[in-house]
Design a protein around this motif. Structure first.
Motif, PDB file in Angstrom:
ATOM      1  N   ASP A   1       0.806  -1.217   0.000  1.00  0.00           N
ATOM      2  CA  ASP A   1       0.000   0.000   0.000  1.00  0.00           C
ATOM      3  C   ASP A   1       0.838   1.266   0.000  1.00  0.00           C
ATOM      4  O   ASP A   1       0.479   2.246  -0.649  1.00  0.00           O
ATOM      5  N   LEU A   2       1.947   1.274   0.755  1.00  0.00           N
ATOM      6  CA  LEU A   2       2.774   2.486   0.789  1.00  0.00           C
ATOM      7  C   LEU A   2       3.347   2.800  -0.588  1.00  0.00           C
ATOM      8  O   LEU A   2       3.389   3.967  -0.995  1.00  0.00           O
ATOM      9  N   ALA A   3       3.783   1.787  -1.287  1.00  0.00           N
ATOM     10  CA  ALA A   3       4.336   1.998  -2.625  1.00  0.00           C
ATOM     11  C   ALA A   3       3.270   2.545  -3.572  1.00  0.00           C
ATOM     12  O   ALA A   3       3.521   3.477  -4.333  1.00  0.00           O
ATOM     13  N   LEU A   4       2.080   1.998  -3.504  1.00  0.00           N
ATOM     14  CA  LEU A   4       0.981   2.501  -4.343  1.00  0.00           C
ATOM     15  C   LEU A   4       0.606   3.925  -3.957  1.00  0.00           C
ATOM     16  O   LEU A   4       0.320   4.758  -4.823  1.00  0.00           O
ATOM     17  N   GLU A   5       0.629   4.216  -2.672  1.00  0.00           N
ATOM     18  CA  GLU A   5       0.330   5.573  -2.211  1.00  0.00           C
ATOM     19  C   GLU A   5       1.382   6.558  -2.715  1.00  0.00           C
ATOM     20  O   GLU A   5       1.071   7.675  -3.104  1.00  0.00           O
ATOM     21  N   TYR A   6       2.630   6.123  -2.734  1.00  0.00           N
ATOM     22  CA  TYR A   6       3.719   6.954  -3.247  1.00  0.00           C
ATOM     23  C   TYR A   6       3.478   7.302  -4.721  1.00  0.00           C
ATOM     24  O   TYR A   6       3.721   8.411  -5.166  1.00  0.00           O
ATOM     25  N   LEU A   7       2.987   6.325  -5.480  1.00  0.00           N
ATOM     26  CA  LEU A   7       2.754   6.535  -6.912  1.00  0.00           C
ATOM     27  C   LEU A   7       1.479   7.289  -7.233  1.00  0.00           C
ATOM     28  O   LEU A   7       1.321   7.787  -8.349  1.00  0.00           O
ATOM     29  N   ALA A   8       0.569   7.395  -6.294  1.00  0.00           N
ATOM     30  CA  ALA A   8      -0.737   8.008  -6.540  1.00  0.00           C
ATOM     31  C   ALA A   8      -0.662   9.379  -7.221  1.00  0.00           C
ATOM     32  O   ALA A   8      -1.416   9.629  -8.168  1.00  0.00           O
ATOM     33  N   PRO A   9       0.229  10.286  -6.807  1.00  0.00           N
ATOM     34  CA  PRO A   9       0.277  11.587  -7.489  1.00  0.00           C
ATOM     35  C   PRO A   9       0.623  11.484  -8.977  1.00  0.00           C
ATOM     36  O   PRO A   9       0.142  12.285  -9.775  1.00  0.00           O
ATOM     37  N   TYR A  10       1.412  10.494  -9.351  1.00  0.00           N
ATOM     38  CA  TYR A  10       1.763  10.333 -10.761  1.00  0.00           C
ATOM     39  C   TYR A  10       0.562   9.853 -11.551  1.00  0.00           C
ATOM     40  O   TYR A  10       0.333  10.288 -12.666  1.00  0.00           O
ATOM     41  N   PHE A  11      -0.207   8.921 -10.964  1.00  0.00           N
ATOM     42  CA  PHE A  11      -1.393   8.444 -11.647  1.00  0.00           C
ATOM     43  C   PHE A  11      -2.421   9.553 -11.794  1.00  0.00           C
ATOM     44  O   PHE A  11      -3.060   9.668 -12.829  1.00  0.00           O
ATOM     45  N   THR A  12      -2.565  10.374 -10.774  1.00  0.00           N
ATOM     46  CA  THR A  12      -3.511  11.488 -10.820  1.00  0.00           C
ATOM     47  C   THR A  12      -3.123  12.473 -11.911  1.00  0.00           C
ATOM     48  O   THR A  12      -3.968  12.936 -12.675  1.00  0.00           O
ATOM     49  N   ALA A  13      -1.848  12.791 -12.004  1.00  0.00           N
ATOM     50  CA  ALA A  13      -1.376  13.745 -12.992  1.00  0.00           C
ATOM     51  C   ALA A  13      -1.551  13.231 -14.412  1.00  0.00           C
ATOM     52  O   ALA A  13      -1.762  14.008 -15.343  1.00  0.00           O
ATOM     53  N   CYS A  14      -1.487  11.917 -14.589  1.00  0.00           N
ATOM     54  CA  CYS A  14      -1.587  11.343 -15.922  1.00  0.00           C
ATOM     55  C   CYS A  14      -3.012  11.045 -16.358  1.00  0.00           C
ATOM     56  O   CYS A  14      -3.236  10.650 -17.488  1.00  0.00           O
ATOM     57  N   GLY A  15      -3.958  11.221 -15.448  1.00  0.00           N
ATOM     58  CA  GLY A  15      -5.360  11.059 -15.800  1.00  0.00           C
ATOM     59  C   GLY A  15      -5.807   9.689 -15.845  1.00  0.00           C
ATOM     60  O   GLY A  15      -5.864   8.696 -16.026  1.00  0.00           O
TER      61      GLY A  15
END
Length: 127
Positions: free
Chosen positions: A113-127
């Protein structure tokens, strides 16, 4: 020189020039373009994902209760990337677009979960 011979020479020259070129940029200070800077960012993101693999917030807090993300912060070197982006004249939008391309496939490397949470801003920015 015959045409097939010319193609062979061009192919060999191209191969030599490609093999003699510098390797991928892994440090923000080595980036000469905004795209290279995001590629260096991917290298860091992979290192962060490795350090967070299978970890929980509780385990990070057990290591350093006052600063559980200290190790991640050291890896990220945010100020180095921000400084280099300013030096190169990279705008936020330009970096986000380049990062969306450079960071493709990282979700498959995320473990926990921490790794996915870390990546969340990148996924949000990419739509």
């Amino acid at each position: 020189m015959r045409l097939p011979g010319l193609f062979l020479v061009l192919a060999l020259v191209s191969m030599v020039l490609t093999s003699c070129g510098d390797g991928p940029v892994t440090e923000p200070s080595d980036a000469t373009t905004c795209v290279e800077l995001t590629r260096a960012g991917r290298v860091v993101a992979e290192q962060v994902l490795d350090s967070l693999a299978g970890r929980t917030l509780a385990s990070l807090e057990a290591d350093d209760p006052d600063h559980p993300f200290a190790a991640v912060d050291r890896l990220m070197r945010t100020s180095e990337f921000e400084d280099r982006a300013r030096q190169l004249g990279c705008g936020r939008g330009e970096l986000e677009v380049a990062a969306c391309l450079a960071y493709q496939g990282l979700a498959q490397q995320a473990e926990g979960d921490l790794a996915l949470e870390y990546l969340a801003p990148y996924f949000t920015a990419c739509g």
